[in-house]
Design a protein around this motif. Structure first.
Motif, PDB file in Angstrom:
ATOM      1  N   PHE A  49     -27.664  -6.288 -18.886  1.00 46.27           N
ATOM      2  CA  PHE A  49     -27.247  -7.653 -19.221  1.00 46.27           C
ATOM      3  C   PHE A  49     -28.021  -8.102 -20.444  1.00 46.27           C
ATOM      4  O   PHE A  49     -29.239  -7.978 -20.488  1.00 46.27           O
ATOM      5  CB  PHE A  49     -27.566  -8.549 -18.020  1.00 46.27           C
ATOM      6  N   TYR A  50     -27.289  -8.577 -21.440  1.00 47.52           N
ATOM      7  CA  TYR A  50     -27.932  -9.028 -22.672  1.00 47.52           C
ATOM      8  C   TYR A  50     -27.111 -10.148 -23.274  1.00 47.52           C
ATOM      9  O   TYR A  50     -25.876 -10.091 -23.265  1.00 47.52           O
ATOM     10  CB  TYR A  50     -28.060  -7.858 -23.668  1.00 47.52           C
ATOM     11  N   ASN A  51     -27.795 -11.138 -23.770  1.00 49.09           N
ATOM     12  CA  ASN A  51     -27.120 -12.255 -24.460  1.00 49.09           C
ATOM     13  C   ASN A  51     -26.062 -12.887 -23.544  1.00 49.09           C
ATOM     14  O   ASN A  51     -24.952 -13.187 -23.987  1.00 49.09           O
ATOM     15  CB  ASN A  51     -26.498 -11.747 -25.762  1.00 49.09           C
ATOM     16  N   ASN A  52     -26.449 -13.056 -22.278  1.00 53.48           N
ATOM     17  CA  ASN A  52     -25.615 -13.740 -21.281  1.00 53.48           C
ATOM     18  C   ASN A  52     -24.321 -13.036 -20.944  1.00 53.48           C
ATOM     19  O   ASN A  52     -23.358 -13.677 -20.506  1.00 53.48           O
ATOM     20  CB  ASN A  52     -25.321 -15.180 -21.718  1.00 53.48           C
ATOM     21  N   GLU A  53     -24.297 -11.728 -21.149  1.00 60.40           N
ATOM     22  CA  GLU A  53     -23.125 -11.002 -20.696  1.00 60.40           C
ATOM     23  C   GLU A  53     -23.504  -9.576 -20.336  1.00 60.40           C
ATOM     24  O   GLU A  53     -24.537  -9.059 -20.774  1.00 60.40           O
ATOM     25  CB  GLU A  53     -22.021 -11.018 -21.753  1.00 60.40           C
ATOM     26  N   GLU A  68     -25.830 -12.754 -12.784  1.00 59.44           N
ATOM     27  CA  GLU A  68     -25.849 -14.060 -13.410  1.00 59.44           C
ATOM     28  C   GLU A  68     -27.265 -14.380 -13.847  1.00 59.44           C
ATOM     29  O   GLU A  68     -28.231 -13.945 -13.203  1.00 59.44           O
ATOM     30  CB  GLU A  68     -25.370 -15.109 -12.399  1.00 59.44           C
ATOM     31  N   ARG A  69     -27.358 -15.130 -14.923  1.00 59.80           N
ATOM     32  CA  ARG A  69     -28.654 -15.656 -15.354  1.00 59.80           C
ATOM     33  C   ARG A  69     -28.476 -17.170 -15.404  1.00 59.80           C
ATOM     34  O   ARG A  69     -28.190 -17.734 -16.452  1.00 59.80           O
ATOM     35  CB  ARG A  69     -29.017 -15.088 -16.707  1.00 59.80           C
ATOM     36  N   PRO A  70     -28.627 -17.799 -14.248  1.00 61.45           N
ATOM     37  CA  PRO A  70     -28.160 -19.178 -14.115  1.00 61.45           C
ATOM     38  C   PRO A  70     -28.974 -20.224 -14.859  1.00 61.45           C
ATOM     39  O   PRO A  70     -28.435 -21.268 -15.235  1.00 61.45           O
ATOM     40  CB  PRO A  70     -28.221 -19.417 -12.600  1.00 61.45           C
ATOM     41  N   ASP A  71     -30.256 -19.948 -15.084  1.00 57.22           N
ATOM     42  CA  ASP A  71     -31.089 -21.026 -15.601  1.00 57.22           C
ATOM     43  C   ASP A  71     -32.068 -20.572 -16.663  1.00 57.22           C
ATOM     44  O   ASP A  71     -33.037 -21.254 -16.936  1.00 57.22           O
ATOM     45  CB  ASP A  71     -31.858 -21.680 -14.446  1.00 57.22           C
ATOM     46  N   GLY A  72     -31.862 -19.433 -17.269  1.00 55.13           N
ATOM     47  CA  GLY A  72     -32.747 -18.965 -18.320  1.00 55.13           C
ATOM     48  C   GLY A  72     -34.012 -18.293 -17.841  1.00 55.13           C
ATOM     49  O   GLY A  72     -34.779 -17.778 -18.665  1.00 55.13           O
ATOM     50  N   PHE A  75     -32.588 -14.022 -12.758  1.00 56.61           N
ATOM     51  CA  PHE A  75     -31.517 -13.051 -12.994  1.00 56.61           C
ATOM     52  C   PHE A  75     -31.104 -12.555 -11.617  1.00 56.61           C
ATOM     53  O   PHE A  75     -31.913 -11.952 -10.907  1.00 56.61           O
ATOM     54  CB  PHE A  75     -32.033 -11.917 -13.878  1.00 56.61           C
ATOM     55  N   SER A  94     -36.672  -5.503 -16.795  1.00 56.29           N
ATOM     56  CA  SER A  94     -36.418  -6.222 -18.041  1.00 56.29           C
ATOM     57  C   SER A  94     -37.196  -5.562 -19.159  1.00 56.29           C
ATOM     58  O   SER A  94     -38.171  -4.844 -18.917  1.00 56.29           O
ATOM     59  CB  SER A  94     -36.809  -7.703 -17.915  1.00 56.29           C
TER      60      SER A  94
END
Lengths: 112, 110
Positions: A49-53, A68-72, A75, A94
């Motif tokens: 997962f990179y750049n929200n996708e 999902e990375r819901p809140d920055g 993960f 990561s």
């Protein structure tokens, strides 16, 4: 030294139920991963997962899985309707650009 | 097909003896190479890595590994094993994603 943290350490779920595994990657890392290790077997790549996708996924990562990375900071890995064969250790990792991946201690998922 | 092999499923050595764990890979070009150790019920700890340059790399806990391009190998070595080294050892390569070998379980006799 900063660490990747995973919660819970052990999750027990009834077959057919949804489960969410949580990971907090190292704060300045940009790439995020999930891996699975069935008891006694090797570690298998699930998804990156990179750049929200999602940047890549394996054949294991079917429609029952989502990330999902819901809140920055968190993960998450969601399994929509768990099966017995989903029982495994799930590792989050990561990394920052071309540095090695840092792994969490894993979440043991037991499906009853 | 791209793969990582660790020919030895289980190795037993006496404490104080030397150790070599084998790893071979099949990729078109040299990937990034890693060795991880996993104690029972625990996560994965990075021992060492090879990206480029000197083919003999030093890691933590007294481990080293040598990259041999001609043999597509990246074997892990330690000159004197300690009882606390008993664990599962995974070789891994990274090109587009991470691929782990099947692992070698190390047992250490007192």
């Amino acid at each position: 030294e900063p660490e990747v943290t995973q919660t819970p350490s052990h999750q027990v779920t009834q077959m057919g139920q949804e489960v969410i595994l949580r990971c907090v990657p190292i704060s300045n890392h940009l790439y995020f991963y999930w891996y699975r290790q069935i008891l006694g077997q090797k570690v298998e790549f699930l998804v990156s997962f990179y750049n929200n996708e999602i940047s890549e996924k394996s054949e294991i990562f079917d429609d029952q899985f989502s990330v999902e990375r819901p809140d920055g900071s968190n993960f998450t890995l969601k399994i929509r309707s768990t099966k017995l064969e989903d029982s495994a250790m799930y590792f989050c990792a990561s990394r920052f650009f071309n540095q090695p991946q840092h792994f969490g201690d894993g979440t043991r998922l037991s499906i009853l | 097909a791209q793969s990582v092999t660790q020919p030895d499923i289980h190795i037993t050595v006496s404490e104080g003896a030397s150790l070599e764990l084998r790893c071979n890979y099949s990729y078109g070009a040299t990937p990034y190479l890693f060795w991880y150790v996993q104690s029972p019920g625990q996560g994965l700890q990075l021992l060492l890595k090879y990206f480029s340059g000197d083919t003999l790399v030093q890691g933590i806990k007294g481990f080293e590994a040598e990259f041999k391009r001609s043999q597509s190998s990246f074997n892990l070595r330690k000159p004197s094993v300690h009882w606390s080294d008993a664990a599962e050892y995974f070789c891994a390569v990274e090109r587009q994603n991470f691929v782990f070998g099947p692992g070698t379980r190390l047992s250490v006799l007192p």
